[in-house]
Design a protein around this motif. Structure first.
Motif, short mmCIF file in Angstrom:
data_model
loop_
_atom_site.label_atom_id
_atom_site.label_comp_id
_atom_site.label_asym_id
_atom_site.label_seq_id
_atom_site.Cartn_x
_atom_site.Cartn_y
_atom_site.Cartn_z
N ASP A 277 0.84 -1.21 0.00
CA ASP A 277 0.00 0.00 0.00
C ASP A 277 0.87 1.26 0.00
OD1 ASP A 277 -2.42 -1.20 -0.17
OD2 ASP A 277 -2.82 -1.19 1.99
N GLU A 278 1.95 1.19 0.78
CA GLU A 278 2.87 2.31 0.85
C GLU A 278 3.46 2.61 -0.54
OE1 GLU A 278 6.54 2.37 3.58
OE2 GLU A 278 4.79 2.02 4.88
N GLN A 279 3.87 1.56 -1.23
CA GLN A 279 4.46 1.73 -2.55
C GLN A 279 3.44 2.21 -3.58
OE1 GLN A 279 6.92 -1.47 -3.97
NE2 GLN A 279 7.43 -2.10 -1.89
N LEU A 280 2.21 1.73 -3.42
CA LEU A 280 1.16 2.15 -4.36
C LEU A 280 0.97 3.66 -4.31
CD1 LEU A 280 -1.66 -0.55 -4.01
CD2 LEU A 280 0.03 -0.28 -5.82
N GLY A 281 1.19 4.22 -3.11
CA GLY A 281 1.03 5.67 -2.95
C GLY A 281 2.01 6.46 -3.81
N ALA A 282 3.14 5.83 -4.13
CA ALA A 282 4.18 6.54 -4.88
C ALA A 282 4.01 6.40 -6.39
CB ALA A 282 5.55 6.02 -4.45
N LEU A 283 3.09 5.56 -6.82
CA LEU A 283 2.91 5.36 -8.27
C LEU A 283 2.09 6.49 -8.89
CD1 LEU A 283 2.15 1.53 -8.45
CD2 LEU A 283 4.32 2.69 -8.93
N ASP A 284 2.35 6.74 -10.17
CA ASP A 284 1.63 7.80 -10.88
C ASP A 284 0.37 7.23 -11.53
OD1 ASP A 284 0.74 9.91 -12.31
OD2 ASP A 284 2.44 10.01 -13.69
N PHE A 285 -0.69 7.22 -10.77
CA PHE A 285 -1.95 6.67 -11.28
C PHE A 285 -2.61 7.62 -12.28
CE2 PHE A 285 -1.56 3.64 -7.83
CZ PHE A 285 -2.12 2.50 -8.38
N GLY A 301 -1.31 -3.72 -20.32
CA GLY A 301 0.07 -3.24 -20.45
C GLY A 301 0.42 -2.28 -19.32
N VAL A 302 -0.52 -1.40 -18.99
CA VAL A 302 -0.31 -0.44 -17.91
C VAL A 302 -0.11 -1.18 -16.59
CG1 VAL A 302 -1.39 1.43 -16.57
CG2 VAL A 302 -1.55 1.43 -19.06
N LEU A 303 -0.92 -2.22 -16.41
CA LEU A 303 -0.83 -3.03 -15.19
C LEU A 303 0.57 -3.66 -15.07
CD1 LEU A 303 -2.46 -4.15 -12.82
CD2 LEU A 303 -3.18 -6.03 -14.27
N ASP A 304 1.04 -4.24 -16.17
CA ASP A 304 2.37 -4.85 -16.15
C ASP A 304 3.44 -3.80 -15.83
OD1 ASP A 304 1.44 -7.33 -16.70
OD2 ASP A 304 1.77 -7.21 -18.88
N ASP A 305 3.28 -2.63 -16.46
CA ASP A 305 4.24 -1.56 -16.25
C ASP A 305 4.28 -1.11 -14.79
OD1 ASP A 305 6.04 0.54 -16.92
OD2 ASP A 305 4.33 1.93 -16.84
N LEU A 306 3.08 -0.91 -14.22
CA LEU A 306 3.00 -0.47 -12.82
C LEU A 306 3.56 -1.53 -11.89
CD1 LEU A 306 -0.54 1.21 -12.64
CD2 LEU A 306 1.66 2.37 -12.55
N SER A 307 3.21 -2.77 -12.12
CA SER A 307 3.62 -3.82 -11.19
C SER A 307 5.13 -4.04 -11.27
CB SER A 307 2.84 -5.11 -11.41
OG SER A 307 3.36 -5.81 -12.50
N SER A 308 5.73 -3.72 -12.42
CA SER A 308 7.19 -3.87 -12.52
C SER A 308 7.92 -2.84 -11.66
CB SER A 308 7.63 -3.75 -13.98
OG SER A 308 7.52 -2.40 -14.39
N ARG A 309 7.21 -1.79 -11.28
CA ARG A 309 7.84 -0.77 -10.44
C ARG A 309 7.70 -1.05 -8.94
NH1 ARG A 309 5.79 4.72 -13.30
NH2 ARG A 309 5.36 3.66 -15.28
N LEU A 310 6.91 -2.09 -8.60
CA LEU A 310 6.79 -2.48 -7.19
C LEU A 310 7.94 -3.40 -6.83
CD1 LEU A 310 2.96 -3.25 -7.00
CD2 LEU A 310 4.12 -1.21 -6.20
N MET A 311 8.33 -3.35 -5.59
CA MET A 311 9.42 -4.22 -5.14
C MET A 311 8.96 -5.67 -5.13
SD MET A 311 12.02 -2.34 -4.47
CE MET A 311 13.04 -3.28 -3.31
#
Lengths: 311, 123
Positions: A277-285, A301-311
């Motif tokens: 949840d903490e990391q989700l806050g830092a993503l550019d939604f 594609g957006v989902l894959d891109d976003l999830s690749s930025r999570l640890m």
């Protein structure tokens, strides 16, 4: 902090009440207190009382409590009731059925709102029980909020589960079969003076016969009129027998191990969720949403891109 | 905590207030009828309440409230705010205020006034 714990251990009701509030509100402070408290927990016999709304859980809890007091034991009661999902408010009324117990210094009763969590307990219930145990209570009784068939959380938190039902619940017994009936160690058919009681009693007995195949405990179906105390002695006898037998066969310890593993896994999972949840806050939604709605990118594609930025 | 103390069976008001407070998002514990002052305070401490509200329509308030204050002192719980509702003549309200009664509401009070007082007093 250790001062608060030593006051709890000395039976100070002010300190115990405070600590449970801190736990229930999820104050950061408790992360320091609970490890100091933990070594003084685990010695009580933990009894869960569950069942549909209005079945007589509070009245039965009160009656069971009195029997243990008569036997010279001290008792802590945690009574969970429903929090309004709309306002966050709650009317906690279980104490109304426990009148008279407050006069006895060996009893500590605490009400708690379930905080809108399904399962019949609150998130804080497990740690709140630990406070009662650290007070040195011989028996800790946990009364769930009124439950439906899938609210089996209590089974993961106590040594013995007492399921209370009433003759009026006759039609629902079939439905209970698959869920909460399976976790009951003792079934209590309360309000036995009602005319439908006999039929339901034998129906319940049929249902539980053959259950718990792996253990040598046969789930008893006991009939009570908790308000007058009729039949409550038999419930307490069954509770004592279940405890003695479980300790002899090892079932008691096995259950606690299963519960400890489950609690560890649950809490680890929660830590991971908090971290995500903490990391989700830092993503550019905002950008992502615009791309998806504009049609400039597909949602997968957006989902894959976003999830690749999570640890 | 909404409490009824002593030989006083009138709890319509207590229940109306309890419900209004719940709907305002508060956790409310109702003690039920015929409690002693000592029981009510012990329960309030076990529940770690912010406010103890006593409904009194029996005329015994000059006995009940002093007992409540005394028990709060003995449990080191004087920080719990004590309020009341029901019937108390103005002159006795002042006497009880001097002993520690924070607020008292009589018949005709709007529940919204009670809610805003409590939200102000408990931050």
């Amino acid at each position: 902090m250790s001062d608060l714990v030593s006051r709890v251990r000395a039976g100070d009701i002010r300190a115990a009440g405070r600590l449970i509030s801190l736990i229930d509100r999820g104050e950061d402070l408790i992360e320091k207190v609970l490890p100091i408290l933990f070594p003084f927990t685990g010695n009580a016999y933990r009894i869960g009382i569950t069942g549909p709304p209005g079945a007589g859980k509070s009245t039965l809890a009160s009656a069971i409590c009195k029997r243990y007091l008569d036997a010279g034991q001290s008792v802590g009661i945690l009574a969970v009731d429903i929090t309004s999902p709309f306002t966050g408010g709650a009317l906690l009324g279980d104490r109304i059925r426990m009148q008279g117990l407050t006069q006895d210094a060996r009893v500590f009763i605490r009400s708690i709102g379930n905080g809108g969590v399904p399962g019949g307990l609150s998130r804080s219930a497990r740690d709140a029980m630990r406070v009662l145990e650290a007070m040195g209570k011989d028996v800790v009784i946990v009364e769930t909020a009124g439950v439906g068939q899938t609210d089996v959380e209590i089974a993961h938190s106590v040594d013995a589960v007492v399921l209370v039902t009433v003759p009026e619940a006759g039609d629902e017994v079939q439905a209970l079969k698959a869920g909460i009936l399976e976790v009951a160690d003792i079934i209590v058919l309360n309000k036995k003076d009602r005319p439908e009681a006999d039929g339901l009693g034998s129906e319940l007995q049929d249902l539980v016969a053959g259950q718990h195949d792996t253990s040598d405990w046969q789930v008893p179906v006991l009939r009570t009129a908790a308000r007058t105390g009729d039949g409550v002695d038999e419930v307490v006898e069954a509770l004592i027998l279940f405890e003695t037998q479980g300790k002899r066969t090892g079932g008691f310890l096995t259950r606690r191990k299963v519960q400890a593993e489950r609690e560890l896994r649950e809490r680890l999972r929660q830590r991971m969720i908090d971290r995500v949840d903490e990391q989700l806050g830092a993503l550019d939604f905002e950008t992502a949403v615009n791309e998806v709605v504009d049609g400039t990118a597909d949602i997968y594609g957006v989902l894959d891109d976003l999830s690749s930025r999570l640890m | 905590m909404v409490a009824k103390v002593g030989l006083d069976g009138h709890d319509r008001g207590a229940k109306v207030v309890a419900r209004a407070l719940r709907d305002a998002g508060m956790e409310v514990i109702y003690t039920g009828l015929h409690q002693t002052a000592e029981e009510v305070v012990t329960a309030a401490v076990q529940e770690d309440v912010d406010v103890l509200g006593v409904s009194t329509l029996s005329g015994a308030h000059m006995t009940i409230f002093p007992k409540i204050f005394e028990k709060l002192r003995s449990l080191d719980a004087e920080d719990i705010l004590v309020v009341g509702g029901g019937i108390i003549p103005p002159v006795e309200r002042e006497a009880l205020r001097a002993q520690g009664l924070s607020e008292f509401w009589g018949p005709g009070t709007h529940t919204g006034d009670i809610i805003s007082f409590l939200k102000d007093a408990v931050k």
